[in-house]
Design a protein around this motif. Structure first.
Motif, PDB file in Angstrom:
ATOM      1  N   LEU A   1     -10.741 -86.171  98.869  1.00 51.34           N
ATOM      2  CA  LEU A   1     -11.790 -86.366  97.864  1.00 51.34           C
ATOM      3  C   LEU A   1     -12.182 -85.012  97.280  1.00 51.34           C
ATOM      4  O   LEU A   1     -12.545 -84.090  98.013  1.00 51.34           O
ATOM      5  CB  LEU A   1     -12.991 -87.034  98.519  1.00 51.34           C
ATOM      6  CG  LEU A   1     -14.137 -87.517  97.636  1.00 51.34           C
ATOM      7  CD1 LEU A   1     -13.651 -88.577  96.651  1.00 51.34           C
ATOM      8  CD2 LEU A   1     -15.260 -88.079  98.500  1.00 51.34           C
ATOM      9  N   GLY A   2     -12.093 -84.886  95.957  1.00 50.70           N
ATOM     10  CA  GLY A   2     -12.419 -83.631  95.290  1.00 50.70           C
ATOM     11  C   GLY A   2     -13.330 -83.836  94.099  1.00 50.70           C
ATOM     12  O   GLY A   2     -13.856 -84.928  93.869  1.00 50.70           O
TER      13      GLY A   2
ATOM     14  N   ALA B   1     -10.972 -82.498  99.857  1.00 50.12           N
ATOM     15  CA  ALA B   1      -9.792 -81.754  99.438  1.00 50.12           C
ATOM     16  C   ALA B   1      -9.864 -80.351 100.036  1.00 50.12           C
ATOM     17  O   ALA B   1     -10.850 -79.640  99.853  1.00 50.12           O
ATOM     18  CB  ALA B   1      -9.734 -81.687  97.914  1.00 50.12           C
ATOM     19  N   ALA B   2      -8.831 -79.954 100.769  1.00 47.02           N
ATOM     20  CA  ALA B   2      -8.846 -78.668 101.463  1.00 47.02           C
ATOM     21  C   ALA B   2      -8.746 -77.494 100.494  1.00 47.02           C
ATOM     22  O   ALA B   2      -9.215 -76.399 100.794  1.00 47.02           O
ATOM     23  CB  ALA B   2      -7.701 -78.619 102.472  1.00 47.02           C
ATOM     24  N   LEU B   3      -8.135 -77.720  99.330  1.00 45.77           N
ATOM     25  CA  LEU B   3      -7.954 -76.646  98.353  1.00 45.77           C
ATOM     26  C   LEU B   3      -9.124 -76.552  97.391  1.00 45.77           C
ATOM     27  O   LEU B   3      -9.131 -75.685  96.513  1.00 45.77           O
ATOM     28  CB  LEU B   3      -6.652 -76.861  97.578  1.00 45.77           C
ATOM     29  CG  LEU B   3      -5.382 -76.969  98.428  1.00 45.77           C
ATOM     30  CD1 LEU B   3      -4.170 -77.219  97.537  1.00 45.77           C
ATOM     31  CD2 LEU B   3      -5.178 -75.703  99.259  1.00 45.77           C
TER      32      LEU B   3
ATOM     33  N   TYR C   1      -1.243 -82.618  98.932  1.00 47.09           N
ATOM     34  CA  TYR C   1      -0.232 -83.167  99.829  1.00 47.09           C
ATOM     35  C   TYR C   1       0.631 -82.054 100.438  1.00 47.09           C
ATOM     36  O   TYR C   1       0.917 -82.065 101.642  1.00 47.09           O
ATOM     37  CB  TYR C   1       0.647 -84.160  99.080  1.00 47.09           C
ATOM     38  CG  TYR C   1       1.692 -84.814  99.963  1.00 47.09           C
ATOM     39  CD1 TYR C   1       1.319 -85.747 100.934  1.00 47.09           C
ATOM     40  CD2 TYR C   1       3.038 -84.502  99.829  1.00 47.09           C
ATOM     41  CE1 TYR C   1       2.263 -86.342 101.758  1.00 47.09           C
ATOM     42  CE2 TYR C   1       3.987 -85.093 100.645  1.00 47.09           C
ATOM     43  CZ  TYR C   1       3.601 -86.015 101.607  1.00 47.09           C
ATOM     44  OH  TYR C   1       4.546 -86.587 102.423  1.00 47.09           O
ATOM     45  N   VAL C   2       1.015 -81.099  99.613  1.00 50.48           N
ATOM     46  CA  VAL C   2       1.913 -80.044 100.083  1.00 50.48           C
ATOM     47  C   VAL C   2       1.169 -78.959 100.855  1.00 50.48           C
ATOM     48  O   VAL C   2       1.626 -78.508 101.908  1.00 50.48           O
ATOM     49  CB  VAL C   2       2.667 -79.408  98.885  1.00 50.48           C
ATOM     50  CG1 VAL C   2       3.493 -78.202  99.329  1.00 50.48           C
ATOM     51  CG2 VAL C   2       3.552 -80.444  98.212  1.00 50.48           C
ATOM     52  N   ALA C   3      -0.006 -78.558 100.343  1.00 52.43           N
ATOM     53  CA  ALA C   3      -0.652 -77.355 100.877  1.00 52.43           C
ATOM     54  C   ALA C   3      -2.083 -77.559 101.339  1.00 52.43           C
ATOM     55  O   ALA C   3      -2.719 -76.600 101.778  1.00 52.43           O
ATOM     56  CB  ALA C   3      -0.634 -76.262  99.792  1.00 52.43           C
ATOM     57  N   GLY C   4      -2.608 -78.797 101.266  1.00 53.24           N
ATOM     58  CA  GLY C   4      -4.011 -79.019 101.587  1.00 53.24           C
ATOM     59  C   GLY C   4      -4.223 -80.081 102.641  1.00 53.24           C
ATOM     60  O   GLY C   4      -3.649 -80.047 103.724  1.00 53.24           O
ATOM     61  N   ALA C   5      -5.043 -81.079 102.313  1.00 54.61           N
ATOM     62  CA  ALA C   5      -5.447 -82.100 103.278  1.00 54.61           C
ATOM     63  C   ALA C   5      -4.287 -82.956 103.769  1.00 54.61           C
ATOM     64  O   ALA C   5      -4.360 -83.541 104.848  1.00 54.61           O
ATOM     65  CB  ALA C   5      -6.524 -82.998 102.659  1.00 54.61           C
ATOM     66  N   GLY C   6      -3.201 -83.033 102.988  1.00 53.30           N
ATOM     67  CA  GLY C   6      -2.044 -83.831 103.393  1.00 53.30           C
ATOM     68  C   GLY C   6      -0.911 -83.007 103.962  1.00 53.30           C
ATOM     69  O   GLY C   6       0.188 -83.543 104.195  1.00 53.30           O
ATOM     70  N   ARG C   7      -1.149 -81.716 104.178  1.00 50.98           N
ATOM     71  CA  ARG C   7      -0.085 -80.828 104.662  1.00 50.98           C
ATOM     72  C   ARG C   7       0.555 -81.378 105.938  1.00 50.98           C
ATOM     73  O   ARG C   7      -0.122 -81.905 106.811  1.00 50.98           O
ATOM     74  CB  ARG C   7      -0.675 -79.442 104.957  1.00 50.98           C
ATOM     75  CG  ARG C   7       0.348 -78.433 105.440  1.00 50.98           C
ATOM     76  CD  ARG C   7      -0.343 -77.192 105.969  1.00 50.98           C
ATOM     77  NE  ARG C   7      -0.928 -76.378 104.905  1.00 50.98           N
ATOM     78  CZ  ARG C   7      -0.251 -75.464 104.216  1.00 50.98           C
ATOM     79  NH1 ARG C   7       1.011 -75.237 104.484  1.00 50.98           N
ATOM     80  NH2 ARG C   7      -0.863 -74.776 103.281  1.00 50.98           N
TER      81      ARG C   7
ATOM     82  N   PHE D   1      -5.194 -88.576  96.248  1.00 50.18           N
ATOM     83  CA  PHE D   1      -6.255 -87.644  95.891  1.00 50.18           C
ATOM     84  C   PHE D   1      -7.158 -88.340  94.887  1.00 50.18           C
ATOM     85  O   PHE D   1      -6.672 -88.982  93.948  1.00 50.18           O
ATOM     86  CB  PHE D   1      -5.682 -86.371  95.276  1.00 50.18           C
ATOM     87  CG  PHE D   1      -6.710 -85.482  94.628  1.00 50.18           C
ATOM     88  CD1 PHE D   1      -7.465 -84.611  95.393  1.00 50.18           C
ATOM     89  CD2 PHE D   1      -6.930 -85.523  93.257  1.00 50.18           C
ATOM     90  CE1 PHE D   1      -8.417 -83.792  94.813  1.00 50.18           C
ATOM     91  CE2 PHE D   1      -7.882 -84.713  92.667  1.00 50.18           C
ATOM     92  CZ  PHE D   1      -8.628 -83.848  93.451  1.00 50.18           C
ATOM     93  N   VAL D   2      -8.470 -88.234  95.085  1.00 52.22           N
ATOM     94  CA  VAL D   2      -9.442 -88.809  94.157  1.00 52.22           C
ATOM     95  C   VAL D   2     -10.436 -87.722  93.770  1.00 52.22           C
ATOM     96  O   VAL D   2     -11.017 -87.075  94.647  1.00 52.22           O
ATOM     97  CB  VAL D   2     -10.206 -89.994  94.783  1.00 52.22           C
ATOM     98  CG1 VAL D   2     -11.240 -90.545  93.801  1.00 52.22           C
ATOM     99  CG2 VAL D   2      -9.243 -91.098  95.211  1.00 52.22           C
TER     100      VAL D   2
END
Length: 304
Positions: free
Chosen positions: A251-252, A283-285, A120-126, A135-136
């Motif tokens: 999704l991760g 998931a971007a991270l 949320y803070v630094a990835g797909a939800g930034r 996140f799943v």
């Protein structure tokens, strides 16, 4: 115990069912990392001992400690929700024990909740485009974390978003009969990498990866359980969207990060009404979501 410092890295520990990972995190970047397999069986003393051995070389550089661990987390204490993965974990004072041993102020989150915060803070939800975000992870198990109104949802009993233990039709594992519905079992037992591995071996493939590879290559026998896993995940994502208004999903996990799995989740989700179809992306991270989320959470806690 050493005090936090804004110019020092945060030591992040991610204690998962397959591996233990330690990292130094500066801001939103992992700068140094170490990894070891999770002890088997994963009793508390074995996991804590292995985590200390892994993290000790990094601790002198850190100003705070962020812990991400599978299970229900209440005030730094952990109780396993999947006893088959973490046996003997009942009200384990994980934060206190590791924090004291490593001499750092400590904050503890469930591993999926930590990953949700990281994404949320630094990835797909930034950027806060999705105020309701989930996140799943589909990996050893199935976990989730929820952001509601821009805040990480943390329940008083530690069951903040146990998506893997919501009920689905139990085709693979023996479920509990519910009159008028049939046998139901936990989502995790039907869809996780562990469950897919069991199904793979029953069908003649070596493991979940081989099953997924074959399914993506067009083998109908392999694709049936692989696509069913994705369909069940899509179903639960749609349920959460209907209940809580979630509009974005990351999704991760080792299964969830496969492009073919994401494609199957999206295809199944497309069968639901449009208003119950959140945007789903990887998931971007990647695998670092939990480490970065735990570090960000610990840094904020130390500042408070």
């Amino acid at each position: 115990m050493s005090g936090p410092s804004a110019d020092r890295p945060v030591l992040a520990l991610d204690l998962g069912g397959t591996s233990l990972r330690a990292a130094l995190v500066v801001g939103e970047q992992v700068t140094e990392r170490r990894q070891a397999p999770t002890p088997r069986p994963a009793f508390p003393e074995a996991v804590i001992g292995a985590a200390l051995e892994l993290a000790a070389p990094l601790a002198p550089q850190a100003g705070a400690l962020g812990l991400a661990c599978a299970g229900a987390v209440v005030r730094g204490r952990v109780t396993a929700t999947a006893a088959h993965t973490f046996p003997g974990w009942t009200d384990v004072a994980l934060g206190e024990r590791l924090g004291e041993a490593l001499g750092r102020p400590t904050a503890v989150l469930n591993d999926a909740r930590a990953a949700a915060w990281g994404e949320y803070v630094a990835g797909a939800g930034r950027g806060g485009r999705h105020r309701e975000f989930m996140f799943v992870t589909v990996s050893t198990g199935v976990g989730a974390g929820l952001i509601l109104g821009g805040r990480l949802h943390l329940a008083g009993n530690g069951l903040d978003a146990e998506l893997g233990f919501t009920s689905v039709p139990a085709h693979w594992h023996t479920g509990s009969p519910v009159p008028g519905v049939g046998p139901l079992g936990p989502l995790e037992f039907e869809t996780s990498g562990t469950a897919l591995g069991e199904q793979a071996r029953a069908l003649g493939w070596e493991d979940a990866r081989a099953l997924a590879d074959a399914g993506e290559a067009g083998d109908a026998l392999a694709d049936a359980p692989y696509a069913r896993s994705a369909a069940l995940i899509a179903w639960k994502v749609a349920d959460v969207a209907a209940l809580l208004g979630v509009t974005g999903v990351a999704l991760g996990g080792s299964v969830g990060l496969r492009p073919g799995y994401l494609a199957r989740v999206r295809a199944s989700l497309a069968l639901f009404p449009e208003r119950y179809r959140p945007e789903v992306r990887h998931a971007a991270l990647g695998a670092d979501a939990g480490l970065i989320g735990a570090a960000l959470w610990a840094s904020a806690a130390a500042e408070r």
